[in-house]
Design a protein around this motif. Structure first.
Motif, PDB file in Angstrom:
ATOM      1  N   THR A 239       0.821  -1.200   0.027  1.00  0.00           N
ATOM      2  CA  THR A 239      -0.052  -0.003  -0.052  1.00  0.00           C
ATOM      3  C   THR A 239       0.796   1.325   0.014  1.00  0.00           C
ATOM      4  O   THR A 239       0.700   2.348  -0.724  1.00  0.00           O
ATOM      5  N   HIS A 240       1.949   1.145   0.605  1.00  0.00           N
ATOM      6  CA  HIS A 240       2.980   2.213   0.706  1.00  0.00           C
ATOM      7  C   HIS A 240       3.414   2.353  -0.507  1.00  0.00           C
ATOM      8  O   HIS A 240       3.528   3.640  -1.158  1.00  0.00           O
ATOM      9  N   CYS A 241       3.982   1.454  -1.231  1.00  0.00           N
ATOM     10  CA  CYS A 241       4.437   1.690  -2.643  1.00  0.00           C
ATOM     11  C   CYS A 241       3.327   2.078  -3.614  1.00  0.00           C
ATOM     12  O   CYS A 241       3.756   2.869  -4.513  1.00  0.00           O
ATOM     13  N   SER A 242       2.239   1.664  -3.458  1.00  0.00           N
ATOM     14  CA  SER A 242       1.071   1.941  -4.396  1.00  0.00           C
ATOM     15  C   SER A 242       0.697   3.435  -4.487  1.00  0.00           C
ATOM     16  O   SER A 242       0.691   4.347  -5.344  1.00  0.00           O
ATOM     17  N   GLY A 243       0.852   4.198  -3.009  1.00  0.00           N
ATOM     18  CA  GLY A 243       0.557   5.694  -2.882  1.00  0.00           C
ATOM     19  C   GLY A 243       1.857   6.220  -3.432  1.00  0.00           C
ATOM     20  O   GLY A 243       1.541   7.265  -3.851  1.00  0.00           O
ATOM     21  N   ILE A 244       3.137   5.924  -3.235  1.00  0.00           N
ATOM     22  CA  ILE A 244       4.076   6.731  -3.961  1.00  0.00           C
ATOM     23  C   ILE A 244       4.033   6.657  -5.325  1.00  0.00           C
ATOM     24  O   ILE A 244       4.372   7.625  -6.252  1.00  0.00           O
ATOM     25  N   SER A 245       3.746   5.529  -6.055  1.00  0.00           N
ATOM     26  CA  SER A 245       3.419   5.424  -7.347  1.00  0.00           C
ATOM     27  C   SER A 245       2.039   6.131  -7.767  1.00  0.00           C
ATOM     28  O   SER A 245       2.420   7.052  -8.689  1.00  0.00           O
ATOM     29  N   SER A 246       0.889   6.079  -7.289  1.00  0.00           N
ATOM     30  CA  SER A 246      -0.155   6.502  -7.823  1.00  0.00           C
ATOM     31  C   SER A 246      -1.291   6.946  -7.035  1.00  0.00           C
ATOM     32  O   SER A 246      -2.579   6.736  -7.133  1.00  0.00           O
ATOM     33  N   ALA A 247      -0.941   7.241  -5.737  1.00  0.00           N
ATOM     34  CA  ALA A 247      -1.949   8.004  -5.066  1.00  0.00           C
ATOM     35  C   ALA A 247      -2.679   9.054  -5.546  1.00  0.00           C
ATOM     36  O   ALA A 247      -2.168   9.904  -6.542  1.00  0.00           O
ATOM     37  N   VAL A 248      -3.981   9.042  -5.445  1.00  0.00           N
ATOM     38  CA  VAL A 248      -4.722  10.062  -6.343  1.00  0.00           C
ATOM     39  C   VAL A 248      -4.268  11.482  -5.794  1.00  0.00           C
ATOM     40  O   VAL A 248      -4.175  11.849  -4.828  1.00  0.00           O
ATOM     41  N   GLY A 249      -4.301  12.321  -6.986  1.00  0.00           N
ATOM     42  CA  GLY A 249      -3.764  13.658  -6.788  1.00  0.00           C
ATOM     43  C   GLY A 249      -4.839  14.803  -7.037  1.00  0.00           C
ATOM     44  O   GLY A 249      -5.759  14.406  -7.601  1.00  0.00           O
ATOM     45  N   ASN A 250      -4.628  15.878  -6.329  1.00  0.00           N
ATOM     46  CA  ASN A 250      -5.503  16.876  -6.577  1.00  0.00           C
ATOM     47  C   ASN A 250      -6.879  16.646  -5.920  1.00  0.00           C
ATOM     48  O   ASN A 250      -7.901  17.161  -6.499  1.00  0.00           O
ATOM     49  N   ASN A 251      -7.125  15.686  -4.870  1.00  0.00           N
ATOM     50  CA  ASN A 251      -8.389  15.446  -4.271  1.00  0.00           C
ATOM     51  C   ASN A 251      -8.563  16.067  -2.976  1.00  0.00           C
ATOM     52  O   ASN A 251      -9.586  15.494  -2.305  1.00  0.00           O
ATOM     53  N   SER A 252      -7.714  16.886  -2.438  1.00  0.00           N
ATOM     54  CA  SER A 252      -7.850  17.418  -1.125  1.00  0.00           C
ATOM     55  C   SER A 252      -7.563  16.463   0.099  1.00  0.00           C
ATOM     56  O   SER A 252      -7.879  16.498   1.196  1.00  0.00           O
ATOM     57  N   LEU A 253      -6.908  15.239  -0.596  1.00  0.00           N
ATOM     58  CA  LEU A 253      -6.851  14.190   0.544  1.00  0.00           C
ATOM     59  C   LEU A 253      -5.433  14.042   0.882  1.00  0.00           C
ATOM     60  O   LEU A 253      -4.309  14.132  -0.122  1.00  0.00           O
ATOM     61  N   GLY A 254      -4.882  13.718   1.952  1.00  0.00           N
ATOM     62  CA  GLY A 254      -3.461  13.081   2.159  1.00  0.00           C
ATOM     63  C   GLY A 254      -2.399  13.346   1.376  1.00  0.00           C
ATOM     64  O   GLY A 254      -1.744  14.641   1.395  1.00  0.00           O
ATOM     65  N   VAL A 255      -1.995  12.223   0.333  1.00  0.00           N
ATOM     66  CA  VAL A 255      -0.716  12.438  -0.537  1.00  0.00           C
ATOM     67  C   VAL A 255      -1.150  12.296  -1.870  1.00  0.00           C
ATOM     68  O   VAL A 255      -2.365  12.306  -2.174  1.00  0.00           O
ATOM     69  N   LEU A 256      -0.304  12.289  -2.792  1.00  0.00           N
ATOM     70  CA  LEU A 256      -0.437  11.960  -4.074  1.00  0.00           C
ATOM     71  C   LEU A 256       0.895  11.061  -4.697  1.00  0.00           C
ATOM     72  O   LEU A 256       1.846  11.257  -4.052  1.00  0.00           O
ATOM     73  N   GLY A 257       0.730  10.344  -5.612  1.00  0.00           N
ATOM     74  CA  GLY A 257       1.586   9.729  -6.529  1.00  0.00           C
ATOM     75  C   GLY A 257       2.328  10.604  -7.328  1.00  0.00           C
ATOM     76  O   GLY A 257       1.947  11.555  -7.823  1.00  0.00           O
ATOM     77  N   VAL A 258       3.334   9.862  -7.958  1.00  0.00           N
ATOM     78  CA  VAL A 258       4.285  10.502  -8.974  1.00  0.00           C
ATOM     79  C   VAL A 258       3.407  10.592 -10.100  1.00  0.00           C
ATOM     80  O   VAL A 258       3.379  11.611 -10.887  1.00  0.00           O
ATOM     81  N   CYS A 259       2.731   9.396 -10.429  1.00  0.00           N
ATOM     82  CA  CYS A 259       1.915   9.408 -11.623  1.00  0.00           C
ATOM     83  C   CYS A 259       0.330   9.195 -11.007  1.00  0.00           C
ATOM     84  O   CYS A 259      -0.126   8.082 -10.938  1.00  0.00           O
ATOM     85  N   TRP A 260      -0.059  10.384 -10.580  1.00  0.00           N
ATOM     86  CA  TRP A 260      -1.360  10.623  -9.773  1.00  0.00           C
ATOM     87  C   TRP A 260      -2.703  10.204 -10.859  1.00  0.00           C
ATOM     88  O   TRP A 260      -3.599  10.400 -10.114  1.00  0.00           O
ATOM     89  N   ASN A 261      -2.635   9.951 -11.847  1.00  0.00           N
ATOM     90  CA  ASN A 261      -3.752   9.671 -12.678  1.00  0.00           C
ATOM     91  C   ASN A 261      -3.323   8.255 -13.535  1.00  0.00           C
ATOM     92  O   ASN A 261      -3.763   8.072 -14.424  1.00  0.00           O
ATOM     93  N   CYS A 262      -2.818   7.396 -12.762  1.00  0.00           N
ATOM     94  CA  CYS A 262      -2.302   6.399 -13.348  1.00  0.00           C
ATOM     95  C   CYS A 262      -3.337   5.267 -12.598  1.00  0.00           C
ATOM     96  O   CYS A 262      -3.494   5.335 -11.458  1.00  0.00           O
ATOM     97  N   SER A 263      -3.455   3.991 -13.184  1.00  0.00           N
ATOM     98  CA  SER A 263      -3.807   3.007 -12.433  1.00  0.00           C
ATOM     99  C   SER A 263      -3.278   1.790 -11.846  1.00  0.00           C
ATOM    100  O   SER A 263      -2.016   1.847 -12.254  1.00  0.00           O
TER     101      SER A 263
END
Length: 397
Positions: A239-263
């Motif tokens: 889950t930690h690696c997933s967030g680094i990779s692709s946590a949803v970005g620009n959603n006013s929550l927590g963090v975001l990933g490097v590729c924050w609109n990838c699956s």
């Protein structure tokens, strides 16, 4: 191949791990470097004030009265800064900016001339803990996001790990959806050999007795030996690696990933177990990893993220070769032992091997190193998603 090149620079950071303006370095994103037919000229003060050679203002626009032999005459000139001899000169179409600059800079009456560069505003997301993600500015992520934040379902990152907390509020919007499959464990709608794999699969199948006899402790809530369509994470590493990779970005929550609109394709091949002396660790068995790699190959993952390592395995090497030949980008961690001991799968030629850096952009003390490592990326004290809908800071390659 174009899609791979677009995301590769962003996605190698998934393992390792201003709002301002900046010059566009190239026109590769379809935006030209500068305005065609315009240059910026800084005249000397003597020229501007000389009788008969002044630049006079007529209304909001001004026109150049200075005529030089061999110099193309600007059809329009506009003062940029009050009380400064800095002007934008506009010319007829067809004149090359580079030639105009060379002509004007050769004049003693001109202090300097340059293109009217085009600039672009950087993407700055509104995720509340973005300021804690020191690694993203270090890799100039905001500049990269101007080119791409990912292409949703077109860019699929397979996280082969301890699973993914796929209903985490900062991940759920980016979890891969196998549109050909219903979430029904009793049927294989797409005929790929895996029942109900609507969001990924769990390949973990271990003999727990072997571990308990060796002095390891198991987690009562962990799922150790049931391959199924629920790749939930019980350890947190995946889950930690997933967030680094692709946590949803620009959603006013927590963090975001490097590729924050990838699956995120959630592929569980690891499990949580308590080592007699090292505490709770995430472990993977090679056969489960090979099965997982076969799965991501069948499902055409764009990138395969492997934040684990160990000894050379012929079967794993072969599975990765198949995945590479199928077009996937393979990325793995160099290891956290602080030595030059080669780890696999990172050491395979077709895998991008990633070491870790700290916030000073120096090699992290725990990171493995050597000629077999391809690149280093932020890995120390990285904030990211964690299982049970949490966030933590963790370090590693």
């Amino acid at each position: 191949m174009k899609l791979q090149k677009e995301v590769i620079a962003m996605l190698i950071i998934c393992i390792g791990l201003l709002a301002s303006l900046s010059f566009v370095g190239s026109a590769s994103n379809g935006i030209p470097d500068y305005v065609e037919g315009e240059i910026i000229v800084k005249y000397t003060e003597e020229v501007v004030n000389a009788d008969g050679n002044e630049i006079i203002v007529e209304g909001e626009k001004s026109y150049e009265k200075i005529i030089y032999d061999g110099i193309s005459r600007a059809v329009e000139i506009e003062k940029i800064v009050p009380n400064k001899e800095l002007y934008t000169l506009r010319f007829e179409k067809g004149l090359e900016v580079e030639d105009l600059i060379e002509e004007y800079e050769n004049l003693e009456e001109v202090e300097y001339a340059e293109p009217n560069y085009l600039l672009t505003s950087f993407v700055v997301p509104n995720d509340i803990n973005y300021s804690l993600k020191w690694g993203l500015p270090n890799i100039d992520a905001e500049r990269a996001w101007n080119l791409s934040i990912g292409n949703g379902s077109d860019v699929v990152i397979a996280i082969v790990d301890t699973g993914v907390d796929w209903d985490h509020p900062d991940l759920s919007g980016n979890i891969w959806n196998n549109t050909d499959e219903m979430c029904n464990e009793s049927s294989d709608d797409d005929g790929n050999g895996y029942n109900g794999d609507c969001r990924g699969y769990d390949f973990t199948d271990i003999n727990t007795t072997i571990y308990t006899d060796a002095g390891y402790t198991l987690d009562d809530g962990e799922d150790y030996n049931t391959t199924e369509n629920n790749p939930m994470d019980y350890h947190g590493h995946g889950t930690h690696c997933s967030g680094i990779s692709s946590a949803v970005g620009n959603n006013s929550l927590g963090v975001l990933g490097v590729c924050w609109n990838c699956s995120i394709m959630a592929v569980r091949a690891g499990f949580k177990i308590q080592h007699p002396t090292q505490g709770w660790v995430g472990s993977l068995e090679t056969d489960d990893v090979v099965a997982a790699i076969n799965y991501v190959t069948k499902n055409n993952a764009t990138v395969v993220s492997m934040s684990f390592g160990g000894s050379h395995s012929t079967s794993l090497d072969a599975a990765l070769n198949d995945s590479y030949d199928n077009g996937s980008i393979l990325v793995a961690a160099s290891g956290n032992a602080g030595t030059n001991s080669k780890q696999y799968p990172c050491g395979y030629d077709k895998v991008i091997c990633v070491a870790a850096t700290d916030s000073d952009n120096t090699s992290a003390s725990y990171s493995n190193y050597g000629s077999w490592v391809d690149v280093a990326a932020p890995g120390t004290s990285v904030w990211s998603t964690y299982y049970d809908d949490r966030y933590i800071s963790a370090s590693g390659t």
